[in-house]
Design a protein around this motif. Structure first.
Motif, short mmCIF file in Angstrom:
data_model
loop_
_atom_site.label_atom_id
_atom_site.label_comp_id
_atom_site.label_asym_id
_atom_site.label_seq_id
_atom_site.Cartn_x
_atom_site.Cartn_y
_atom_site.Cartn_z
N THR A 1 0.80 -1.14 -0.15
CA THR A 1 -0.07 0.13 -0.04
C THR A 1 0.78 1.17 0.03
OG1 THR A 1 -0.09 0.31 2.36
CG2 THR A 1 -1.93 -1.40 1.27
N GLN A 2 0.26 2.24 -0.32
CA GLN A 2 0.89 3.65 -0.30
C GLN A 2 1.72 3.96 1.16
OE1 GLN A 2 -1.24 7.00 -1.34
NE2 GLN A 2 0.58 8.33 -1.39
N GLU A 3 1.14 3.33 2.27
CA GLU A 3 1.51 3.60 3.44
C GLU A 3 2.73 2.63 3.92
OE1 GLU A 3 -1.73 3.05 2.99
OE2 GLU A 3 -2.10 5.46 2.98
N ASN A 4 2.56 1.45 3.41
CA ASN A 4 3.84 0.72 3.86
C ASN A 4 4.82 0.36 2.77
OD1 ASN A 4 2.79 -1.06 1.96
ND2 ASN A 4 1.97 -2.68 3.28
N GLN A 5 4.94 1.03 1.80
CA GLN A 5 5.87 0.48 0.62
C GLN A 5 7.34 0.65 0.96
OE1 GLN A 5 5.33 2.74 -3.18
NE2 GLN A 5 3.43 1.10 -3.89
N GLU A 6 7.55 1.69 1.85
CA GLU A 6 9.01 2.08 2.27
C GLU A 6 9.53 1.07 3.38
OE1 GLU A 6 10.55 4.04 0.42
OE2 GLU A 6 9.23 4.32 -0.57
N THR A 7 8.50 0.46 3.93
CA THR A 7 8.91 -0.38 5.23
C THR A 7 8.71 -1.66 4.76
OG1 THR A 7 6.89 -0.28 6.17
CG2 THR A 7 8.43 1.42 6.93
N MET A 8 8.00 -2.11 3.64
CA MET A 8 7.83 -3.55 3.40
C MET A 8 9.01 -4.14 2.70
SD MET A 8 4.79 -4.81 1.17
CE MET A 8 4.71 -6.19 0.51
N LYS A 9 9.31 -5.36 3.38
CA LYS A 9 10.58 -6.06 2.73
C LYS A 9 9.86 -6.80 1.38
CE LYS A 9 12.58 -6.96 7.18
NZ LYS A 9 11.54 -6.37 7.84
N ASP A 10 10.89 -7.27 0.55
CA ASP A 10 10.58 -7.85 -0.92
C ASP A 10 9.86 -8.91 -0.99
OD1 ASP A 10 12.23 -5.57 -1.42
OD2 ASP A 10 13.80 -6.65 -2.04
N ASN A 11 8.94 -9.13 -2.17
CA ASN A 11 8.52 -10.15 -2.47
C ASN A 11 9.79 -10.98 -3.07
OD1 ASN A 11 5.77 -9.58 -1.99
ND2 ASN A 11 5.73 -8.39 -4.14
N VAL A 12 9.50 -12.45 -3.25
CA VAL A 12 10.45 -13.13 -3.46
C VAL A 12 10.49 -14.43 -4.35
CG1 VAL A 12 10.86 -14.87 -1.36
CG2 VAL A 12 12.96 -14.26 -2.47
N CYS A 13 9.19 -14.91 -4.41
CA CYS A 13 8.91 -16.08 -5.15
C CYS A 13 7.59 -16.42 -5.42
CB CYS A 13 9.34 -17.55 -4.55
SG CYS A 13 8.89 -17.86 -3.04
#
Length: 394
Positions: free
Chosen positions: A82-94
């Protein structure tokens, strides 16, 4: 009698190498279908919208996309961002995609929260979700081990299981410690949207388990797995709900990527290929010779080798190996190469991509039903998704 593999993602028969030199020169035409991805950690192939055509799915840094065959228009499949969590979210991987209920559309599962340095906390590292199919997105968060890294659907006697491989064992540091990586099968049950998703342990003796491959004898029989880790290779087979894993004796090298080439009726692997070590430089071919293994290094010049496929790309009745790497090599280039077996254990090397693809993942599949196996790749530093259309023999 030895079986010849049918790779699900390729849908062609892979034949064993012989002493006949193919007359076909590899030729691929590159088509960039996306030049604006962030990382492109993982690819999957399958029919997303039920039109009978294989589409391309991508696990990118924040979103999960699909590219519609034949226009290759990009669509958002699902996102946790989401716009709110984009900076703190860790990456998708698979990402894993397969039609497990027979309705003509793939069911998708994903791995996220990529944090390989955190091997203890489930909240801070790893995530496994069953997302659903197009038109029926109903995400279910599943229990998981930290450092979720690779996944895929495996067919069993009565249904499908989601196989999930963590990179590290719980609590380990630097790929070492008391605990092996717990490779798990999540049983989907009759209705994955309402399933209790029972977990079954497949293997926990390896450390640094980077990837795995399916052994598929037919379209109806249970599938086995070729596994690899810091301590070598193993084959895991199903017996009802249980899995039994046996190490391949005589090989102590640890792979990153690995793909099956040939196996016998008991799913005993006779030939396979790997990239060694994890994120390594060596493309390796293994052939069983009696009770021993012949190990041939086909290429030792990759930098961060991270993608591998096997298919009869050239239509010669022989297998070829395709490998990609993501960091510049000694010549300052990234790319993809094809390795073709010849007579007297010789191999020829060809360039598929020359410095336009910092390859994070690749798949082999006939996307336009012309009988030729194409290559699909996603690039980390190059930030692209490219189809390499197979023009060989034309």
């Amino acid at each position: 009698m030895r079986n010849r593999i049918t790779l699900l993602s390729v849908c062609v028969v892979i034949l064993c190498a012989s002493n006949v030199v193919p007359a076909v020169e590899p030729e691929f035409r590159a088509q960039t279908i996306d030049s604006d991805i962030q990382i492109g950690y993982g690819l999957a192939i399958g029919d997303v919208n039920g039109d009978g055509l294989d589409d391309i799915l991508l696990a990118d840094k924040r979103d999960f996309f699909w590219y519609e065959n034949p226009t290759w228009e990009r669509h958002l499949f699902w996102t946790l961002s989401t716009q709110e969590n984009q900076e703190t979210m860790k990456d998708n991987v698979c990402i894993a995609a397969r039609d497990i209920d027979g309705d003509g559309k793939v069911e998708v599962a994903i791995g996220n929260n990529w944090n390989p340095g955190e091997t203890v906390s489930e909240e801070e590292s790893g995530g496994v979700w069953f997302v659903g199919s197009l038109g029926r997105i109903a995400p279910v968060k599943l229990p998981h081990e930290p450092t979720t890294h690779r996944m895929g659907w495996a067919r069993g006697e009565t249904g499908y299981s989601l196989v999930v491989v963590p990179l590290h064992g719980r609590g380990n540091k630097g790929g070492a410690g008391e605990n092996g990586s717990r490779i798990l099968a999540y049983e989907a049950g009759d209705d994955p949207y309402r399933s209790s998703w029972k977990q079954v342990l497949i293997e926990d003796r390896f450390h640094k388990t980077h990837n795995f491959d399916l052994i598929s004898e037919s379209e109806s029989t249970p599938e086995s797995l070729l596994l690899g880790g810091g301590e070598g290779f193993a084959v895991a087979g199903q017996n009802g709900r249980n899995w039994k894993s046996e190490k391949i004796a005589g090989i102590e090298y640890g792979p990153g990527e690995l793909r099956v080439i040939e196996y016998d009726a008991s799913h005993s692997v006779q030939q396979f290929t790997s990239i060694e070590p994890m994120h390594g430089n060596n493309v390796v071919h293994y052939r069983r010779e009696g009770n021993a293994w012949n190990r041939s290094v086909l290429d030792d010049s990759l930098n961060q080798g991270h993608a591998l496929a096997v298919a009869d790309f050239l239509g010669t009745g022989l297998f070829q190996i395709v490998a990609g790497w993501r960091n510049p090599d000694k010549s300052g280039k990234v790319g993809i190469r094809l390795y073709q077996p010849g007579p007297d254990s010789s191999w020829s090397t060809y360039t598929v991509d020359d410095n336009a693809m910092a390859c994070e993942d690749l798949k082999a599949v006939d996307l336009n039903a012309d009988g030729k196996i194409d290559v699909v790749a996603s690039g980390r530093r190059s930030k692209n998704v490219v189809i390499y259309w197979n023009q060989s023999g034309r």
